[in-house]
Design a protein around this motif. Structure first.
Motif, PDB file in Angstrom:
ATOM      1  N   ILE A  94     -15.698 -90.041  22.011  1.00  0.00           N
ATOM      2  CA  ILE A  94     -16.893 -89.218  22.192  1.00  0.00           C
ATOM      3  C   ILE A  94     -16.679 -87.831  21.605  1.00  0.00           C
ATOM      4  CG2 ILE A  94     -18.438 -88.145  23.874  1.00  0.00           C
ATOM      5  CD1 ILE A  94     -18.863 -91.116  23.623  1.00  0.00           C
ATOM      6  N   GLN A  95     -15.498 -87.251  21.836  1.00  0.00           N
ATOM      7  CA  GLN A  95     -15.222 -85.906  21.333  1.00  0.00           C
ATOM      8  C   GLN A  95     -15.237 -85.867  19.818  1.00  0.00           C
ATOM      9  OE1 GLN A  95     -14.600 -83.221  23.732  1.00  0.00           O
ATOM     10  NE2 GLN A  95     -15.325 -82.237  21.863  1.00  0.00           N
ATOM     11  N   GLU A  96     -14.714 -86.911  19.198  1.00  0.00           N
ATOM     12  CA  GLU A  96     -14.707 -86.982  17.733  1.00  0.00           C
ATOM     13  C   GLU A  96     -16.127 -87.014  17.175  1.00  0.00           C
ATOM     14  OE1 GLU A  96     -13.366 -90.154  14.259  1.00  0.00           O
ATOM     15  OE2 GLU A  96     -12.299 -90.154  16.176  1.00  0.00           O
ATOM     16  N   ASN A  97     -16.983 -87.843  17.777  1.00  0.00           N
ATOM     17  CA  ASN A  97     -18.375 -87.927  17.317  1.00  0.00           C
ATOM     18  C   ASN A  97     -19.152 -86.662  17.656  1.00  0.00           C
ATOM     19  OD1 ASN A  97     -19.282 -90.847  16.288  1.00  0.00           O
ATOM     20  ND2 ASN A  97     -17.636 -91.090  17.780  1.00  0.00           N
ATOM     21  N   LEU A  98     -18.821 -86.052  18.789  1.00  0.00           N
ATOM     22  CA  LEU A  98     -19.479 -84.815  19.194  1.00  0.00           C
ATOM     23  C   LEU A  98     -19.168 -83.692  18.212  1.00  0.00           C
ATOM     24  CD1 LEU A  98     -21.222 -83.465  21.369  1.00  0.00           C
ATOM     25  CD2 LEU A  98     -19.129 -83.026  22.669  1.00  0.00           C
ATOM     26  N   THR A  99     -17.917 -83.600  17.790  1.00  0.00           N
ATOM     27  CA  THR A  99     -17.516 -82.569  16.831  1.00  0.00           C
ATOM     28  C   THR A  99     -18.231 -82.763  15.490  1.00  0.00           C
ATOM     29  OG1 THR A  99     -15.337 -82.384  17.875  1.00  0.00           O
ATOM     30  CG2 THR A  99     -15.563 -81.535  15.628  1.00  0.00           C
ATOM     31  N   LYS A 102     -21.864 -81.643  15.914  1.00  0.00           N
ATOM     32  CA  LYS A 102     -21.968 -80.187  16.011  1.00  0.00           C
ATOM     33  C   LYS A 102     -21.830 -79.540  14.640  1.00  0.00           C
ATOM     34  CE  LYS A 102     -20.327 -79.393  20.756  1.00  0.00           C
ATOM     35  NZ  LYS A 102     -19.207 -78.832  21.571  1.00  0.00           N
ATOM     36  N   ASN A 103     -20.820 -79.962  13.895  1.00  0.00           N
ATOM     37  CA  ASN A 103     -20.590 -79.385  12.565  1.00  0.00           C
ATOM     38  C   ASN A 103     -21.763 -79.655  11.631  1.00  0.00           C
ATOM     39  OD1 ASN A 103     -18.089 -78.502  13.443  1.00  0.00           O
ATOM     40  ND2 ASN A 103     -16.975 -80.240  12.583  1.00  0.00           N
ATOM     41  N   LYS A 104     -22.241 -80.893  11.643  1.00  0.00           N
ATOM     42  CA  LYS A 104     -23.345 -81.277  10.759  1.00  0.00           C
ATOM     43  C   LYS A 104     -24.595 -80.452  11.042  1.00  0.00           C
ATOM     44  CE  LYS A 104     -26.621 -85.082  10.168  1.00  0.00           C
ATOM     45  NZ  LYS A 104     -26.955 -86.469  10.596  1.00  0.00           N
ATOM     46  N   HIS A 105     -25.011 -80.397  12.319  1.00  0.00           N
ATOM     47  CA  HIS A 105     -26.261 -79.699  12.648  1.00  0.00           C
ATOM     48  C   HIS A 105     -26.113 -78.183  12.541  1.00  0.00           C
ATOM     49  CE1 HIS A 105     -28.471 -83.270  13.708  1.00  0.00           C
ATOM     50  NE2 HIS A 105     -27.520 -83.657  14.529  1.00  0.00           N
ATOM     51  N   THR A 106     -24.923 -77.659  12.813  1.00  0.00           N
ATOM     52  CA  THR A 106     -24.703 -76.209  12.650  1.00  0.00           C
ATOM     53  C   THR A 106     -24.869 -75.802  11.197  1.00  0.00           C
ATOM     54  OG1 THR A 106     -23.175 -76.135  14.539  1.00  0.00           O
ATOM     55  CG2 THR A 106     -23.059 -74.331  12.956  1.00  0.00           C
ATOM     56  N   ILE A 107     -24.306 -76.584  10.293  1.00  0.00           N
ATOM     57  CA  ILE A 107     -24.424 -76.291   8.859  1.00  0.00           C
ATOM     58  C   ILE A 107     -25.888 -76.351   8.416  1.00  0.00           C
ATOM     59  CG2 ILE A 107     -23.884 -77.160   6.552  1.00  0.00           C
ATOM     60  CD1 ILE A 107     -21.170 -78.055   7.679  1.00  0.00           C
ATOM     61  N   ILE A 108     -26.605 -77.385   8.868  1.00  0.00           N
ATOM     62  CA  ILE A 108     -28.016 -77.536   8.484  1.00  0.00           C
ATOM     63  C   ILE A 108     -28.846 -76.363   8.994  1.00  0.00           C
ATOM     64  CG2 ILE A 108     -30.110 -78.917   8.844  1.00  0.00           C
ATOM     65  CD1 ILE A 108     -28.311 -81.399   8.866  1.00  0.00           C
ATOM     66  N   TYR A 152     -29.624 -80.251  19.586  1.00  0.00           N
ATOM     67  CA  TYR A 152     -28.821 -80.072  20.807  1.00  0.00           C
ATOM     68  C   TYR A 152     -29.312 -80.984  21.928  1.00  0.00           C
ATOM     69  CZ  TYR A 152     -26.528 -78.069  24.850  1.00  0.00           C
ATOM     70  OH  TYR A 152     -25.779 -77.923  25.994  1.00  0.00           O
ATOM     71  N   ARG A 153     -30.627 -81.013  22.116  1.00  0.00           N
ATOM     72  CA  ARG A 153     -31.181 -81.768  23.249  1.00  0.00           C
ATOM     73  C   ARG A 153     -31.025 -83.274  23.079  1.00  0.00           C
ATOM     74  NH1 ARG A 153     -32.115 -84.771  26.321  1.00  0.00           N
ATOM     75  NH2 ARG A 153     -33.730 -84.942  27.934  1.00  0.00           N
ATOM     76  N   PHE A 154     -31.236 -83.791  21.881  1.00  0.00           N
ATOM     77  CA  PHE A 154     -31.286 -85.241  21.701  1.00  0.00           C
ATOM     78  C   PHE A 154     -30.078 -85.833  20.976  1.00  0.00           C
ATOM     79  CE2 PHE A 154     -35.766 -83.846  21.918  1.00  0.00           C
ATOM     80  CZ  PHE A 154     -36.153 -84.557  23.037  1.00  0.00           C
TER      81      PHE A 154
END
Length: 255
Positions: A94-99, A102-108, A152-154
């Motif tokens: 889960i942590q791997e997919n969460l990271t 986070k990185n993908k959406h932060t960059i976008i 973040y929400r979904f």
């Protein structure tokens, strides 16, 4: 996805008829406010209107996902595989997919935000000739805000909640992978083309190969191949070959 989870032409047309007016009205509203009346209270109104429109559009688009989860809950479809993990394995996955998310959406979000600010500043510098830049800039600014909220929400929040859940189980279907604690779809498949078995030192995993069909402007096939790797629990590592064989046969025979 299977034909049961893909809209026909009529349903797609109905959805577009509902979605397009909300989207175009909102874009026009933000553009008008940004150019003619850049007041705080107008932007607040536009924000809540955009939030309502976005939620409605998401609800319409996600109808197939809701049907998919409904069929799982009522056992209308059977999983290809069913994995249960130890706490340490679960947290690692889960942590791997969460990271990654986070990185993908932060960059976008940051890319859209900086482009929007650049266009807004450029539009004000051009004064009367910068109306188009202002309209596009303010629209992109609101898009960056909504992208951050919705991602973040979904996308991020469900995985954060899954970290501490007592039910550490993932069911694999031909149409997607589901975290069974809250029936959250962690991955959807357009057309699962194949599965493969990966062995890397002491870690064994199943790789799902998904194909998104498309056509280029020149009318050639422009299909995209996507891969998603799901680790096999250590307790079942010795049976990894049987698990792969079962997944492959289920892929060929499942409807």
């Amino acid at each position: 996805m299977n034909r049961n989870y893909v809209d026909g032409t009529l349903i797609t047309l109905v959805k577009l008829i509902i979605i397009i007016p909300f989207g175009t009205t909102y874009l026009a509203l933000i553009g008008y406010i940004g150019v003619q009346n850049p007041r705080t209270d107008y932007f607040i109104f536009a924000f809540f209107y955009g939030l309502f429109s976005s939620l409605l559009i998401k609800y319409i688009i996600d109808s197939n996902k809701r049907r998919f989860i409904y069929d799982i809950k009522h056992k209308r479809i059977k999983p290809i595989l069913n994995f249960k993990y130890t706490k340490s394995e679960w947290i690692l996955f889960i942590q791997e997919n969460l990271t990654k998310r986070k990185n993908k959406h932060t960059i976008i979000v940051l890319c859209i935000f900086f482009i929007s600010i650049s266009l807004i500043l450029w539009g004000y510098n051009l004064k009367n000739d910068g109306e188009f830049a202002l309209a596009v800039g303010y629209n992109l600014l609101m898009i960056s805000i909504f992208w951050g909220i919705f991602s973040y929400r979904f996308s991020i929040s469900p995985l954060k909640h899954a970290l501490d859940c007592p039910l550490r189980e993932i069911q694999c279907f031909k149409y997607g992978l589901v975290l069974m604690n809250e029936y959250y779809i962690i991955k959807t498949f357009s057309y699962m083309k194949n599965v493969s078995l990966n062995k890397n030192h002491n870690k064994h995993s199943i790789c799902f190969i998904d194909e998104t069909k498309g056509t280029s402007l020149e009318r050639y096939d422009a299909n995209r191949i996507m891969k998603f790797t799901l680790p096999i629990p250590k307790e079942e590592k010795e049976n990894s070959r049987k698990i792969y064989t079962k997944a492959f046969r289920s892929l060929l025979t499942s409807k």
